[in-house]
Write an enzyme that holds these catalytic residues in place. Structure first.
Site, PDB file in Angstrom:
ATOM      1  N   ASP A  40      -4.563   1.374  11.028  1.00  0.00           N
ATOM      2  CA  ASP A  40      -5.951   1.017  11.296  1.00  0.00           C
ATOM      3  C   ASP A  40      -6.000   0.433  12.721  1.00  0.00           C
ATOM      4  O   ASP A  40      -6.022   1.182  13.688  1.00  0.00           O
ATOM      5  CB  ASP A  40      -6.356   0.021  10.195  1.00  0.00           C
ATOM      6  N   THR A  41      -5.909  -0.900  12.856  1.00  0.00           N
ATOM      7  CA  THR A  41      -5.864  -1.482  14.202  1.00  0.00           C
ATOM      8  C   THR A  41      -4.534  -1.161  14.884  1.00  0.00           C
ATOM      9  O   THR A  41      -4.456  -1.154  16.110  1.00  0.00           O
ATOM     10  CB  THR A  41      -5.990  -3.023  14.136  1.00  0.00           C
ATOM     11  N   GLY A  83       0.777  -1.239   0.000  1.00  0.00           N
ATOM     12  CA  GLY A  83       0.000   0.000   0.000  1.00  0.00           C
ATOM     13  C   GLY A  83       0.807   1.287   0.000  1.00  0.00           C
ATOM     14  O   GLY A  83       0.330   2.326  -0.438  1.00  0.00           O
ATOM     15  N   ASN A  99      -1.925  -3.118  14.462  1.00  0.00           N
ATOM     16  CA  ASN A  99      -1.211  -4.392  14.628  1.00  0.00           C
ATOM     17  C   ASN A  99       0.027  -4.493  13.736  1.00  0.00           C
ATOM     18  O   ASN A  99       1.081  -4.932  14.201  1.00  0.00           O
ATOM     19  CB  ASN A  99      -2.145  -5.581  14.327  1.00  0.00           C
ATOM     20  N   LYS A 101      -6.788   5.934  11.062  1.00  0.00           N
ATOM     21  CA  LYS A 101      -8.177   5.675  11.495  1.00  0.00           C
ATOM     22  C   LYS A 101      -8.157   5.432  13.001  1.00  0.00           C
ATOM     23  O   LYS A 101      -8.091   4.275  13.444  1.00  0.00           O
ATOM     24  CB  LYS A 101      -8.680   4.391  10.819  1.00  0.00           C
ATOM     25  N   ARG A 111      -5.638   0.593  -6.581  1.00  0.00           N
ATOM     26  CA  ARG A 111      -4.377   1.180  -6.111  1.00  0.00           C
ATOM     27  C   ARG A 111      -3.919   2.333  -6.997  1.00  0.00           C
ATOM     28  O   ARG A 111      -3.209   3.220  -6.565  1.00  0.00           O
ATOM     29  CB  ARG A 111      -3.262   0.130  -6.099  1.00  0.00           C
TER      30      ARG A 111
HETATM   31  P1  IMP Z   1      -3.517  -2.481  10.733  1.00  0.00           P
HETATM   32  O1  IMP Z   1      -2.521  -3.558  11.035  1.00  0.00           O
HETATM   33  O2  IMP Z   1      -4.920  -2.899  11.107  1.00  0.00           O
HETATM   34  O3  IMP Z   1      -3.155  -1.131  11.306  1.00  0.00           O
HETATM   35  O4  IMP Z   1      -3.639  -2.374   9.184  1.00  0.00           O
HETATM   36  C1  IMP Z   1      -2.742  -1.767   8.420  1.00  0.00           C
HETATM   37  C2  IMP Z   1      -2.901  -2.249   6.988  1.00  0.00           C
HETATM   38  O5  IMP Z   1      -4.246  -2.643   6.681  1.00  0.00           O
HETATM   39  C3  IMP Z   1      -2.618  -1.084   6.078  1.00  0.00           C
HETATM   40  O6  IMP Z   1      -1.253  -0.986   5.798  1.00  0.00           O
HETATM   41  C4  IMP Z   1      -3.454  -1.412   4.878  1.00  0.00           C
HETATM   42  O7  IMP Z   1      -2.736  -2.217   3.985  1.00  0.00           O
HETATM   43  C5  IMP Z   1      -4.641  -2.178   5.418  1.00  0.00           C
HETATM   44  N1  IMP Z   1      -5.827  -1.287   5.581  1.00  0.00           N
HETATM   45  C6  IMP Z   1      -6.357  -0.831   6.722  1.00  0.00           C
HETATM   46  N2  IMP Z   1      -7.424  -0.046   6.511  1.00  0.00           N
HETATM   47  C7  IMP Z   1      -7.558   0.018   5.166  1.00  0.00           C
HETATM   48  C8  IMP Z   1      -8.464   0.722   4.283  1.00  0.00           C
HETATM   49  O8  IMP Z   1      -9.387   1.468   4.686  1.00  0.00           O
HETATM   50  N3  IMP Z   1      -8.265   0.539   2.958  1.00  0.00           N
HETATM   51  C9  IMP Z   1      -7.276  -0.259   2.444  1.00  0.00           C
HETATM   52  N4  IMP Z   1      -6.407  -0.910   3.216  1.00  0.00           N
HETATM   53  C10 IMP Z   1      -6.544  -0.785   4.571  1.00  0.00           C
HETATM   54 MG    MG Z   2      -0.390  -1.762   4.082  1.00  0.00          MG
END
Ligand code: IMP
Ligand code: MG
Length: 176
Positions: free
Chosen positions: A104-105, A42, A107, A132, A166
């Site tokens: 996002d989370t 991403g 993690n 987020k 993308r």
């Molecule tokens: P986390 O581990 O939940 O913080 O997620 C991070 C990864 O989840 C990011 O690097 C994205 O690749 C994917 N991700 C989280 N939210 C979105 C979204 O709204 N659109 C697209 N990809 C997301």
């Molecule tokens: Mg990502």
């Protein structure tokens, strides 16, 4: 099934914000030499534009990439993170800047930070284009954030839904 994408940040808004982030990084960085590590897939557009914005500052970059994944073709995180591609150089005594598209989370970024901390970098900072905050499962606050967004699934500017969208030069909310 009709899919609509509702623009939230135009290409110009993204570029303007990236120029500001680059200045902020140049101002606050511990060193003029930074090892920028992008988290694939991403991050690719953001890294490309951020690197060019940093070129206009006093910072010199070494750029590498790694890939961790917690998402399949779903729009929610599994909470498990697996390392799919590692960086190709030691980070010992380096000023590391980890760059991701979105937190996002939390993690993924937390897992990457934990791996890196055991390898003795001089410093580690984190930079995400999107945040987020409502979705956070672990306590982590990136050092540089482009935009905070509500709890919606977004695509474009590197961010995908099932590997699609993308290539969009803007960021939009995916409406299914
Ligand atoms: P986390 O581990 O939940 O913080 O997620 C991070 C990864 O989840 C990011 O690097 C994205 O690749 C994917 N991700 C989280 N939210 C979105 C979204 O709204 N659109 C697209 N990809 C997301
Ligand atoms: Mg990502």
């Amino acid at each position: 099934m009709t899919i609509k994408i509702e623009t939230i940040f135009s290409s110009q808004q993204i570029q303007d914000r990236i120029a500001e982030i680059a200045d902020e990084i140049a101002e606050k960085s511990y060193s003029k030499d930074i090892l920028l590590i992008g988290l694939l897939n991403g991050c690719y557009m953001f890294v490309a534009d951020l690197a060019r914005a940093l070129y206009k500052t006093s910072i010199s970059l070494t750029i590498d990439f790694m890939k961790v994944s917690s998402y399949g073709n779903k729009t929610t995180s599994s909470g498990e993170v697996c390392l799919e591609k590692d960086i190709r150089q030691p980070i010992r005594d380096k000023c590391v800047l980890i760059v991701d598209d979105i937190i996002d989370t939390g993690n993924s970024l937390t897992a990457v930070l934990q791996t890196f901390e055991t390898h003795h970098p001089k410093s580690i900072q984190t930079c995400v284009l999107l945040d987020k905050p409502d979705r956070r499962e672990v306590q982590i606050q990136p050092d540089y954030i482009g935009f905070q967004i509500p709890n919606e699934f977004v695509v474009g500017y590197g961010l995908d839904y099932a590997e699609q969208y993308r290539e969009l030069p803007y960021i939009g909310i995916l409406k299914i």
